[in-house]
Design a protein around this motif. Sequence first.
Motif, PDB file in Angstrom:
ATOM      1  N   TYR A   1       0.838  -1.199   0.000  1.00  0.00           N
ATOM      2  CA  TYR A   1       0.000   0.000   0.000  1.00  0.00           C
ATOM      3  C   TYR A   1       0.871   1.245   0.000  1.00  0.00           C
ATOM      4  O   TYR A   1       1.968   1.261   0.551  1.00  0.00           O
ATOM      5  CB  TYR A   1      -1.029  -0.015   1.131  1.00  0.00           C
ATOM      6  CG  TYR A   1      -0.646   0.640   2.427  1.00  0.00           C
ATOM      7  CD1 TYR A   1      -0.821   2.012   2.619  1.00  0.00           C
ATOM      8  CD2 TYR A   1      -0.148  -0.103   3.497  1.00  0.00           C
ATOM      9  CE1 TYR A   1      -0.503   2.617   3.817  1.00  0.00           C
ATOM     10  CE2 TYR A   1       0.165   0.486   4.701  1.00  0.00           C
ATOM     11  CZ  TYR A   1      -0.007   1.851   4.857  1.00  0.00           C
ATOM     12  OH  TYR A   1       0.318   2.452   6.051  1.00  0.00           O
TER      13      TYR A   1
ATOM     14  N   VAL B   1      -5.308   5.990  -1.178  1.00  0.00           N
ATOM     15  CA  VAL B   1      -4.261   4.988  -1.008  1.00  0.00           C
ATOM     16  C   VAL B   1      -4.316   4.016  -2.179  1.00  0.00           C
ATOM     17  O   VAL B   1      -5.399   3.598  -2.594  1.00  0.00           O
ATOM     18  CB  VAL B   1      -4.451   4.220   0.325  1.00  0.00           C
ATOM     19  CG1 VAL B   1      -3.584   2.974   0.376  1.00  0.00           C
ATOM     20  CG2 VAL B   1      -4.131   5.133   1.503  1.00  0.00           C
TER      21      VAL B   1
ATOM     22  N   ALA C   1      -3.472   0.210  -3.040  1.00  0.00           N
ATOM     23  CA  ALA C   1      -3.281  -0.990  -2.236  1.00  0.00           C
ATOM     24  C   ALA C   1      -3.584  -2.242  -3.030  1.00  0.00           C
ATOM     25  O   ALA C   1      -4.241  -2.187  -4.080  1.00  0.00           O
ATOM     26  CB  ALA C   1      -4.172  -0.940  -0.983  1.00  0.00           C
ATOM     27  N   LYS C   2      -3.109  -3.362  -2.527  1.00  0.00           N
ATOM     28  CA  LYS C   2      -3.462  -4.646  -3.114  1.00  0.00           C
ATOM     29  C   LYS C   2      -4.974  -4.803  -3.027  1.00  0.00           C
ATOM     30  O   LYS C   2      -5.560  -4.596  -1.964  1.00  0.00           O
ATOM     31  CB  LYS C   2      -2.770  -5.772  -2.344  1.00  0.00           C
ATOM     32  CG  LYS C   2      -3.127  -7.159  -2.828  1.00  0.00           C
ATOM     33  CD  LYS C   2      -2.430  -8.219  -1.984  1.00  0.00           C
ATOM     34  CE  LYS C   2      -2.848  -9.614  -2.421  1.00  0.00           C
ATOM     35  NZ  LYS C   2      -2.191 -10.668  -1.596  1.00  0.00           N
TER      36      LYS C   2
ATOM     37  N   MET D   1      -7.431  -3.550   1.769  1.00  0.00           N
ATOM     38  CA  MET D   1      -7.752  -2.351   2.531  1.00  0.00           C
ATOM     39  C   MET D   1      -9.054  -1.761   1.999  1.00  0.00           C
ATOM     40  O   MET D   1      -9.294  -1.765   0.792  1.00  0.00           O
ATOM     41  CB  MET D   1      -6.614  -1.335   2.418  1.00  0.00           C
ATOM     42  CG  MET D   1      -6.731  -0.144   3.336  1.00  0.00           C
ATOM     43  SD  MET D   1      -5.259   0.945   3.234  1.00  0.00           S
ATOM     44  CE  MET D   1      -4.019  -0.077   4.016  1.00  0.00           C
TER      45      MET D   1
ATOM     46  N   ALA E   1      -9.192   5.218   3.753  1.00  0.00           N
ATOM     47  CA  ALA E   1      -8.634   3.864   3.733  1.00  0.00           C
ATOM     48  C   ALA E   1      -8.131   3.534   5.130  1.00  0.00           C
ATOM     49  O   ALA E   1      -7.368   4.292   5.724  1.00  0.00           O
ATOM     50  CB  ALA E   1      -7.503   3.779   2.718  1.00  0.00           C
TER      51      ALA E   1
END
Length: 252
Positions: free
Chosen positions: A68, A150, A152-153, A157, A226
């Motif tokens: 992230y 953010v 992120a994968k 999240m 997030a």
Amino acid sequence: MAIRHIVEIAVILAVVFASEGKSLDTGKAREARSAMRGMSGGWQSKLFSLAKSHNLLEKGNSEDQHFYMPIEEVATIEGRGTVARGKIASGVIKVGDEVAIVGIKETTTTTCTGLEIDGKVLDEGEESAGGHVGVLLKDTNPDEVVHGQVLAKPGSMTAHTKFEAMVYMLTKDEGGRDTPISEADRPKFFFRNIEVEGAIELPESVDMVQPGDDVMMAVTLTTPIAMEKPQMFTIVEAGRTVGAMIVAKIVE
């Protein structure tokens, strides 16, 4: 004592992870040990103790660390598209990875089509935690990405507005308020790199929280952020930190 960029909070989190058995790279481990030596008696150590006493810290290892990156700025590279820039907080990003854009707006998923590193755009490669990078985003318009979101994968999240947190209000000597905080206040909360206003709800038996006190409070933000558990952030007033918080439970 002002920590607008949560440098000290980030170090505390490294200390927390180290103490709870999480794997840290050598540099972070050294930073954590150094921070511990300077935290004796300060509000940082109080927050650390509160986190442990309320079982807010989870064990894990380096394999659990997902990618992230808080987005600092957004730009357009001619002929390539939108790039989100920032410092990777954890994990690794590779060209071709799917990424989710989380917070503030509706969550969307796209693909990293290239990495901007040291002013050069790479069509293949990767960057890991601690690296400053620009992530080129496939089929994404510049107005779809903003500072404070953010990357992120996907699925790791999510964005939320309501949560419960353990709060420590700094004393005046620690740089905090000299008056209590109550539900009548509309404090600003500082998450990573963005301030968000919110409302607080105290336990039925508590009318206000005096400087130097700690309490579990419910928070409702005006903007979805997030978030994950555990996560540390601060309450800020006029550019200074007046409270330190740890997410204990995500509600909505």
